[in-house]
Design a protein around this motif. Structure first.
Motif, PDB file in Angstrom:
ATOM      1  N   ARG A 203       0.812  -1.214   0.000  1.00  0.00           N
ATOM      2  CA  ARG A 203       0.000   0.000   0.000  1.00  0.00           C
ATOM      3  C   ARG A 203       0.848   1.267   0.000  1.00  0.00           C
ATOM      4  NH1 ARG A 203      -4.938  -1.519   4.220  1.00  0.00           N
ATOM      5  NH2 ARG A 203      -5.657  -3.380   3.080  1.00  0.00           N
ATOM      6  N   GLN A 204       2.154   1.131   0.219  1.00  0.00           N
ATOM      7  CA  GLN A 204       3.025   2.303   0.246  1.00  0.00           C
ATOM      8  C   GLN A 204       3.839   2.463  -1.036  1.00  0.00           C
ATOM      9  OE1 GLN A 204       5.171   2.956   4.051  1.00  0.00           O
ATOM     10  NE2 GLN A 204       4.218   1.027   4.739  1.00  0.00           N
ATOM     11  N   VAL A 205       3.606   1.587  -2.003  1.00  0.00           N
ATOM     12  CA  VAL A 205       4.429   1.602  -3.211  1.00  0.00           C
ATOM     13  C   VAL A 205       4.365   2.951  -3.910  1.00  0.00           C
ATOM     14  CG1 VAL A 205       4.697   0.615  -5.527  1.00  0.00           C
ATOM     15  CG2 VAL A 205       4.365  -0.886  -3.561  1.00  0.00           C
ATOM     16  N   GLU A 206       3.185   3.532  -4.028  1.00  0.00           N
ATOM     17  CA  GLU A 206       3.073   4.812  -4.736  1.00  0.00           C
ATOM     18  C   GLU A 206       3.802   5.921  -3.986  1.00  0.00           C
ATOM     19  OE1 GLU A 206      -0.123   7.414  -7.294  1.00  0.00           O
ATOM     20  OE2 GLU A 206      -0.828   5.776  -6.013  1.00  0.00           O
ATOM     21  N   ARG A 207       3.716   5.919  -2.646  1.00  0.00           N
ATOM     22  CA  ARG A 207       4.419   6.934  -1.873  1.00  0.00           C
ATOM     23  C   ARG A 207       5.937   6.800  -2.012  1.00  0.00           C
ATOM     24  NH1 ARG A 207       6.722   7.613   3.250  1.00  0.00           N
ATOM     25  NH2 ARG A 207       6.375   5.414   3.779  1.00  0.00           N
ATOM     26  N   LEU A 208       6.411   5.564  -2.072  1.00  0.00           N
ATOM     27  CA  LEU A 208       7.850   5.331  -2.148  1.00  0.00           C
ATOM     28  C   LEU A 208       8.408   5.569  -3.547  1.00  0.00           C
ATOM     29  CD1 LEU A 208       8.056   2.029  -0.046  1.00  0.00           C
ATOM     30  CD2 LEU A 208       8.682   4.323   0.711  1.00  0.00           C
ATOM     31  N   PHE A 209       7.678   5.096  -4.568  1.00  0.00           N
ATOM     32  CA  PHE A 209       8.241   5.048  -5.914  1.00  0.00           C
ATOM     33  C   PHE A 209       7.456   5.865  -6.946  1.00  0.00           C
ATOM     34  CE2 PHE A 209       9.121   0.818  -3.935  1.00  0.00           C
ATOM     35  CZ  PHE A 209      10.486   0.989  -3.751  1.00  0.00           C
ATOM     36  N   GLY A 210       6.443   6.591  -6.515  1.00  0.00           N
ATOM     37  CA  GLY A 210       5.572   7.278  -7.473  1.00  0.00           C
ATOM     38  C   GLY A 210       6.243   8.374  -8.269  1.00  0.00           C
ATOM     39  N   ARG A 211       7.341   8.946  -7.763  1.00  0.00           N
ATOM     40  CA  ARG A 211       8.018  10.045  -8.465  1.00  0.00           C
ATOM     41  C   ARG A 211       9.404   9.645  -8.964  1.00  0.00           C
ATOM     42  NH1 ARG A 211       6.345  15.192  -7.444  1.00  0.00           N
ATOM     43  NH2 ARG A 211       7.760  15.674  -9.172  1.00  0.00           N
ATOM     44  N   LEU A 212       9.600   8.368  -9.171  1.00  0.00           N
ATOM     45  CA  LEU A 212      10.914   7.899  -9.639  1.00  0.00           C
ATOM     46  C   LEU A 212      11.296   8.546 -10.972  1.00  0.00           C
ATOM     47  CD1 LEU A 212      11.177   4.030  -9.058  1.00  0.00           C
ATOM     48  CD2 LEU A 212      12.623   5.794  -8.076  1.00  0.00           C
ATOM     49  N   ASP A 213      12.550   8.972 -11.061  1.00  0.00           N
ATOM     50  CA  ASP A 213      13.088   9.401 -12.354  1.00  0.00           C
ATOM     51  C   ASP A 213      13.554   8.196 -13.167  1.00  0.00           C
ATOM     52  OD1 ASP A 213      13.744  12.554 -12.801  1.00  0.00           O
ATOM     53  OD2 ASP A 213      13.526  12.067 -10.676  1.00  0.00           O
ATOM     54  N   ALA A 214      14.141   7.215 -12.493  1.00  0.00           N
ATOM     55  CA  ALA A 214      14.702   6.096 -13.256  1.00  0.00           C
ATOM     56  C   ALA A 214      15.079   4.938 -12.338  1.00  0.00           C
ATOM     57  CB  ALA A 214      15.935   6.548 -14.040  1.00  0.00           C
ATOM     58  N   PHE A 215      15.112   3.759 -12.933  1.00  0.00           N
ATOM     59  CA  PHE A 215      15.798   2.604 -12.365  1.00  0.00           C
ATOM     60  C   PHE A 215      17.173   2.514 -13.024  1.00  0.00           C
ATOM     61  CE2 PHE A 215      11.291   1.204 -12.294  1.00  0.00           C
ATOM     62  CZ  PHE A 215      11.143   0.949 -10.945  1.00  0.00           C
ATOM     63  N   VAL A 216      18.194   2.172 -12.249  1.00  0.00           N
ATOM     64  CA  VAL A 216      19.512   1.863 -12.803  1.00  0.00           C
ATOM     65  C   VAL A 216      19.791   0.400 -12.488  1.00  0.00           C
ATOM     66  CG1 VAL A 216      21.989   2.329 -12.730  1.00  0.00           C
ATOM     67  CG2 VAL A 216      20.352   4.221 -12.527  1.00  0.00           C
ATOM     68  N   ILE A 217      20.017  -0.419 -13.503  1.00  0.00           N
ATOM     69  CA  ILE A 217      20.301  -1.839 -13.315  1.00  0.00           C
ATOM     70  C   ILE A 217      21.762  -2.077 -13.638  1.00  0.00           C
ATOM     71  CG2 ILE A 217      19.770  -4.206 -13.997  1.00  0.00           C
ATOM     72  CD1 ILE A 217      17.194  -1.540 -14.629  1.00  0.00           C
ATOM     73  N   ASP A 218      22.539  -2.336 -12.608  1.00  0.00           N
ATOM     74  CA  ASP A 218      23.971  -2.568 -12.797  1.00  0.00           C
ATOM     75  C   ASP A 218      24.218  -4.027 -13.161  1.00  0.00           C
ATOM     76  OD1 ASP A 218      26.642  -2.013 -12.950  1.00  0.00           O
ATOM     77  OD2 ASP A 218      26.877  -1.403 -10.857  1.00  0.00           O
ATOM     78  N   GLU A 219      25.316  -4.248 -13.897  1.00  0.00           N
ATOM     79  CA  GLU A 219      25.679  -5.600 -14.344  1.00  0.00           C
ATOM     80  C   GLU A 219      24.490  -6.267 -15.034  1.00  0.00           C
ATOM     81  OE1 GLU A 219      28.704  -6.403 -14.221  1.00  0.00           O
ATOM     82  OE2 GLU A 219      29.613  -5.249 -12.598  1.00  0.00           O
ATOM     83  N   LEU A 220      23.875  -5.553 -15.969  1.00  0.00           N
ATOM     84  CA  LEU A 220      22.693  -6.063 -16.671  1.00  0.00           C
ATOM     85  C   LEU A 220      22.953  -7.428 -17.287  1.00  0.00           C
ATOM     86  CD1 LEU A 220      19.809  -5.578 -17.833  1.00  0.00           C
ATOM     87  CD2 LEU A 220      20.909  -4.442 -19.777  1.00  0.00           C
ATOM     88  N   HIS A 221      24.155  -7.624 -17.801  1.00  0.00           N
ATOM     89  CA  HIS A 221      24.480  -8.900 -18.454  1.00  0.00           C
ATOM     90  C   HIS A 221      24.387 -10.080 -17.489  1.00  0.00           C
ATOM     91  CE1 HIS A 221      28.079  -6.879 -16.943  1.00  0.00           C
ATOM     92  NE2 HIS A 221      28.544  -8.064 -16.667  1.00  0.00           N
ATOM     93  N   ALA A 222      24.550  -9.819 -16.165  1.00  0.00           N
ATOM     94  CA  ALA A 222      24.470 -10.907 -15.190  1.00  0.00           C
ATOM     95  C   ALA A 222      23.037 -11.382 -14.982  1.00  0.00           C
ATOM     96  CB  ALA A 222      25.061 -10.458 -13.853  1.00  0.00           C
TER      97      ALA A 222
END
Length: 745
Positions: free
Chosen positions: A147-166
């Motif tokens: 129920r808190q997902v929107e409060r936590l992540f609602g204004r995200l600019d981006a996800f950064v996924i490191d070591e994508l190849h892994a």
């Protein structure tokens, strides 16, 4: 730094530019320069470059500038979620980014199982800035705080996924794709930008599809154009005499640690900072012990330290810290644990025992060395091969470990590496994600679950009918995982409650399983099972051959009987996952005459011996060789096609076993094999599910034991076999046998 040295520098926020100036940078790296417009303008981006090329800064300099431009506040929620496959990498990146973010007055949070509950609580109460997190901790946040997902992540600019190849092609990668999609759904966002950081791969379009399933063509790929570093490399050969096999005591053969090899390692690595990849945990322990003894013999402080997943976190971190911060000479003797981007500072050289199993892995390891401008990367590959003697297996005469090492180096120099593996059904992870989605929302409609996870999510190869079959299996299990309410919504059943409550629910990957090996009622040891097993197949254990009588996947028991066949091949190249291109290049090397300059004297002799044995067996003119009462078939293909072809032969009544680069067929002659090859070549491709029925080990992934065999057969045929290749492969083998086809394929 000025506009004359960087055309994009002025687009960065002022605090970011001040931090760059304090670092004393006179220019941006190529990937950093080109990342600024790609990320500042928005959209999905992959930044691809070798290790230590500045990918982290390439992502965060423009991302932080975006945050500064919109004036994010402490009440907005997190601005960037950085996802890493390793806790240690999160800790490294926290140290690396802390100064930059302090300068820009942006909070930064670490979030994984080793971070205190108080620190995580503070981040939840005032979510802002950058959070560095593992896929499992991100999953736990959705499940526990739905129920808190929107409060936590609602204004995200981006996800950064490191070591994508892994993550590519793995269960963990599929889980991460699903979690990112679920956050977008829960926050009612059509898309949140995804920034993937990756080593350069053979086919970046597949990496783009991994980053944005179903829309990979929209991902912008920024691949570094920096000149390649100089490489100093050597492949060193050693002659290893196998100890006699005592048939009364059937214990696993000891790892190889020839004294000459240890002596060279000690002389080449001592007094410096190095990585030595031992290949297996047992080899790591053995080499570390022998090198430590060498330090004692020389009366010098120990410089050699083990690093593998079975050691405690404190012991691993102590080795990493010594490499990173301590000026004393240090060599970490590791498995694959130091392959990814953990910050261990500058190392002078990299060494490994055996050829390894992929060019991509070799490139990743090499990138650890020669980071400073003007410094070459140094790589030494140690290859022990069996000394010629009575009973030596014919395939060992070909020196396949050495040939594979030469092939991999040749492909590395040609700038080739394996493309990402195509995704399969991933039913085990889909089952876990279904339970997680129900926990996140309390209850879901079956059609809504399919739309979130499959239609919009990453499980796009699962249609609504197949998903319905999976849900039915989950609901009708002995301890039902699901129940359907009166309003037709899915809720957790008793079995589902128990699974979700488990401490390991958030990890979708399975640990390597050990099977007990039993002969004549006596346990003779345990072995990890990571290959296709079939009753009637021959395996190698304890330095000898055993015929599989039965496989009990529930009890994890392998019943075998001793085989009277000759001494087994020693091949130790780590064959699982070898790509077709590597096997094809090995064939080209064996038929060729060129001797690479980077081979030492013994390696040159071993290559000459392998080529001579190859010609003497007539394998330059054919791919089948008679050996006593059986035959060898050398298709020169990768592991998936080799396993598939062995199953195709078994489905036609042959006793066929794939081992290394060869299929051994017992109790037959070449005429028998040629006859069935002609039938296969002129027939339609076999049904993958029918082939899969010959394999005993269907349960490979964590939750496979909860999935009906019929669905597991479907998954195995899709993910681990290549039935469509069987007729063409039979045709290629026949061409070589007729002498009409000497070209590689």
């Amino acid at each position: 730094m000025t506009s004359s040295t960087s055309s994009q520098f002025d687009r960065l926020a002022d605090p970011v530019k001040r931090w760059v100036w304090t670092q004393g940078w006179t220019e941006l790296r190529d990937v950093q320069e080109r990342a600024i417009p790609a990320i500042m303008d928005g959209g999905d981006v992959i930044l691809a470059a070798r290790t230590a090329a500045g990918k982290t800064e390439a992502a965060f300099l423009p991302l932080i500038s975006r945050i500064q431009a919109r004036g994010a506040s402490a009440s907005d929620g997190f601005s960037v979620v950085y996802v890493s496959p390793l806790k240690a990498l999160i800790n490294d990146q926290f140290r690396r980014l802390e100064g930059l973010l302090t300068t820009c007055q942006i909070p930064i949070h670490r979030w994984h199982g080793d971070v205190s509950a108080d620190a995580r609580k503070r981040a939840i109460e005032r979510p802002a800035g950058i959070v560095l997190i593992t896929p499992e901790s991100l999953e736990a946040t959705l499940v526990r705080r739905g129920r808190q997902v929107e409060r936590l992540f609602g204004r995200l600019d981006a996800f950064v996924i490191d070591e994508l190849h892994a993550f590519i092609g793995s269960e963990r990668g599929r889980q991460l794709q699903s979690v990112l999609n679920r956050i977008e759904v829960a926050t009612r966002r059509e898309r949140i930008d995804r920034i993937g950081l990756s080593a350069t791969l053979g086919d970046m379009s597949l990496a783009a599809e991994e980053l944005r399933p179903g829309a990979g063509q929209t991902v912008e790929i920024v691949e570094s154009r920096e000149g390649t570093q100089d490489i100093l490399l050597q492949i060193r050969g050693y002659r290893h005499r196998r100890p006699p096999v005592e048939r009364a005591e059937n214990t696993p053969a000891a790892p190889v640690a020839d004294e000459e090899m240890v002596q060279h390692m000690f002389s080449a690595l001592r007094g410096k900072r190095n990585l030595l990849f031992g290949g297996s945990r047992r080899n790591v322990e053995l080499f570390t012990d022998r090198l430590r003894e060498s330090c004692d013999d020389q009366r010098i402080p120990n410089e050699f330290f083990a690093h593998h997943g079975n050691l405690s976190k404190a012991e691993r971190e102590q080795v990493e810290q010594r490499l990173r911060d301590d000026p004393r000479p240090t060599t970490a003797v590791a498995t694959s644990t130091l392959e990814l981007g953990i910050d261990i500072g500058e190392v002078e050289s990299v060494a490994q025992v055996g050829p390894g199993w992929s060019v991509a892995s070799l490139r990743q390891r090499l990138g650890r060395s020669g980071r400073r401008a003007g410094k070459p990367a140094i790589l030494r590959i140690y290859i022990p091969e069996e000394e010629y003697g009575p009973g030596l297996h014919p395939s060992d005469r070909l020196r396949l470990d050495l040939v594979q090492a030469v092939a991999m180096v040749e492909l590395l120099i040609a700038k080739w590496c394996e493309p990402p593996r195509a995704s399969g059904l991933h039913l085990s992870t889909l089952l876990q994600q279904t339970l997680a989605l129900i926990c996140q929302f309390g209850a879901v409609k079956p059609t809504s679950a399919w739309k979130v996870l499959c239609e919009r999510g990453p499980f796009r190869s699962v249609d609504d009918a197949l998903y319905a079959r999976l849900l039915k299996a989950m609901a009708t299990a002995e301890y039902p995982l699901l129940e359907m309410g009166s309003d037709k919504t899915l809720m957790l059943g008793k079995g589902g409650d128990r699974i979700v409550a488990g401490h390991d629910f958030y990890a979708v990957f399975a640990t390597t399983e050990e099977f007990r090996v039993i002969a004549e009622g006596k346990t003779i040891g345990t072995i990890p099972i990571d290959q296709t097993l079939v009753p009637g197949q021959t395996i190698i254990f304890g330095g000898r051959r055993w015929k599989i009588l039965s496989v009990d996947t529930r009890s994890r028991v392998l019943e075998v009987k001793a085989s009277d066949a000759a001494i087994p091949p020693r091949f130790g190249g780590g064959f699982a996952g070898v790509h077709d291109k590597v096997a094809e290049t090995m064939w080209s090397i064996l038929v060729g005459t060129t001797v690479p300059a980077h081979l030492d004297t013994i390696a040159r002799e071993l290559l000459k011996e392998g080529r001579s044995a190859f010609r003497e067996a007539g394998l330059d003119q054919r791919s089948i060789s008679q050996n006593g009462s059986g035959c060898f078939v050398f298709p020169w293909v990768g592991s998936v096609k080799l396993d598939t072809f062995a199953l195709a032969l078994m489905s036609r009544g042959f006793e066929a076993s794939a081992s290394g680069h060869v299929i051994e067929v017992a109790n037959c002659n070449t005429t028998d094999v040629l006859e069935v090859l002609r039938e296969i070549a002129t027939s339609a491709a076999p049904d993958g599910m029918e082939l899969a029925k010959h394999a005993a080990k269907l349960q490979r992934e964590k939750y496979d034991h909860l999935i009906p065999d019929e669905l597991l057969l479907m998954a195995m045929a899709r993910e681990h076999l290549d039935a469509a290749s069987v007729p063409d492969l039979a045709t290629q083998i026949l061409k070589r046998c007729s002498g009409s086809g000497t070209e590689s394929y």
